[in-house]
Each structure stands twice: as C-alpha cells, then as structure tokens.
Design a protein around this motif. Structure first.
Motif, short mmCIF file in Angstrom:
data_model
loop_
_atom_site.label_atom_id
_atom_site.label_comp_id
_atom_site.label_asym_id
_atom_site.label_seq_id
_atom_site.Cartn_x
_atom_site.Cartn_y
_atom_site.Cartn_z
N MET A 1 0.75 -1.18 -0.01
CA MET A 1 -0.22 -0.03 -0.18
C MET A 1 1.24 1.12 0.50
O MET A 1 2.51 1.35 0.71
N PRO A 2 0.64 2.18 -0.72
CA PRO A 2 1.35 2.82 -1.05
C PRO A 2 1.15 4.18 0.67
O PRO A 2 0.19 3.98 1.21
N THR A 3 2.19 4.98 0.49
CA THR A 3 2.17 5.88 2.09
C THR A 3 2.23 6.79 1.72
O THR A 3 3.63 7.67 0.63
N ILE A 4 2.05 8.41 1.98
CA ILE A 4 2.68 9.57 1.25
C ILE A 4 2.40 9.70 3.01
O ILE A 4 2.12 9.67 4.56
N VAL A 5 3.54 11.13 2.29
CA VAL A 5 4.56 11.52 3.92
C VAL A 5 4.38 12.69 3.96
O VAL A 5 4.84 12.90 2.74
N VAL A 6 4.46 13.20 4.87
CA VAL A 6 3.60 15.04 5.16
C VAL A 6 5.41 15.27 6.17
O VAL A 6 5.15 14.59 7.30
N GLU A 7 6.42 16.04 5.90
CA GLU A 7 6.49 17.01 6.81
C GLU A 7 6.70 18.07 7.19
O GLU A 7 6.67 19.37 6.09
N VAL A 8 6.47 18.60 8.15
CA VAL A 8 6.04 20.26 8.72
C VAL A 8 7.37 20.70 9.65
O VAL A 8 8.32 19.87 10.16
N MET A 9 7.87 21.62 9.54
CA MET A 9 9.51 22.27 10.15
C MET A 9 8.54 23.92 10.33
O MET A 9 7.66 24.38 9.86
N PRO A 10 9.17 24.21 11.46
CA PRO A 10 9.28 25.60 12.57
C PRO A 10 10.01 26.30 11.05
O PRO A 10 10.21 25.96 10.78
N LYS A 11 8.83 27.39 11.16
CA LYS A 11 9.12 28.46 10.45
C LYS A 11 10.47 28.56 10.12
O LYS A 11 11.31 29.28 11.77
N ALA A 12 11.90 29.23 9.58
CA ALA A 12 12.87 29.68 9.54
C ALA A 12 13.14 30.71 10.28
O ALA A 12 13.65 30.34 11.04
N GLU A 82 6.24 3.53 -1.56
CA GLU A 82 5.63 2.67 -1.85
C GLU A 82 5.86 1.29 -1.11
O GLU A 82 7.20 1.68 -0.64
N THR A 83 4.95 1.27 -0.17
CA THR A 83 5.18 0.06 1.11
C THR A 83 4.98 -1.09 1.04
O THR A 83 4.16 -1.65 -0.43
N PRO A 84 6.76 -2.32 0.24
CA PRO A 84 6.09 -3.47 -0.33
C PRO A 84 4.91 -4.20 0.65
O PRO A 84 4.80 -4.35 2.03
N ALA A 85 4.17 -4.91 0.19
CA ALA A 85 3.40 -5.28 0.60
C ALA A 85 3.70 -6.44 1.48
O ALA A 85 3.59 -6.68 2.08
N ALA A 86 5.26 -7.73 1.26
CA ALA A 86 5.40 -8.93 1.97
C ALA A 86 5.92 -8.16 3.33
O ALA A 86 5.66 -8.88 4.56
N ALA A 87 6.52 -6.60 3.50
CA ALA A 87 6.81 -6.41 4.25
C ALA A 87 5.99 -4.35 5.20
O ALA A 87 7.05 -4.00 5.20
#
Length: 97
Positions: A1-12, A82-87
C-alpha cells in the motif's frame, strides 16, 4: 500500500528551543561538528487504493489546515512512498523532496 509522507518544520525565522536542546546534548556527547539542529514533524498517511491527484490535493489541504500550524510552521514536503506488501512494518528509505 502506498504511504503519503508529510513533513512539517518550524518556520525558519522562529527559534527552535527543542533543536537548541538537542544541539546542546550533542555537544555534551562530544559531537561538536553540528552547527544547528531543527526538529520537525513527520506524518505517514497510508492510502487504501491508488494515490491520485485528488488524493494528493486532499493531503495538501489537510497538511495546511490540520497537520501544521501555519503561524509557526511550514509544510516542507509531501511525497509518496511505496510500502512493500511483504513487509508492512518495514520503513522505506530514500531521498525526499
């Protein structure tokens, strides 16, 4: 199953007291080669089905409205892994955008 990764950082332009604390701890451990540390957040959203442009648009809206505080944080990345289905417990590695 696919995974969507969202990354958030404090404003510079904002101070990052957690990052400063980690930097101090690294220095106390003899790791003085680092000039700064900034801590952020990572969200992993597993998708049931295909990741379409509409799903990515929904995630972008969620990232801006719910997953981040736009006053003090920036959404710095949204990408699909993409997350491997087997693991299913394995973590994907690679460069992020």
């Amino acid at each position: 199953m696919p995974t969507i990764v969202v990354e958030v950082m404090p404003k510079a332009e904002l101070l990052d007291p957690q990052g400063k604390a980690v930097l101090g701890a690294l220095a106390r451990l003899g790791q003085s080669q680092f000039g700064s540390v900034r801590l952020g957040k990572r969200f992993e959203l597993t998708v049931d089905g295909e990741v379409t442009d509409a799903v990515l648009a929904d995630v972008a809206t969620l990232a801006d409205e719910m997953l981040s505080n736009s006053v003090i944080e920036d959404v710095v990345g949204i990408h699909v892994v993409e997350t491997p289905a087997a693991a299913p417990s394995a973590t994907a590695t690679g460069a992020s955008v």
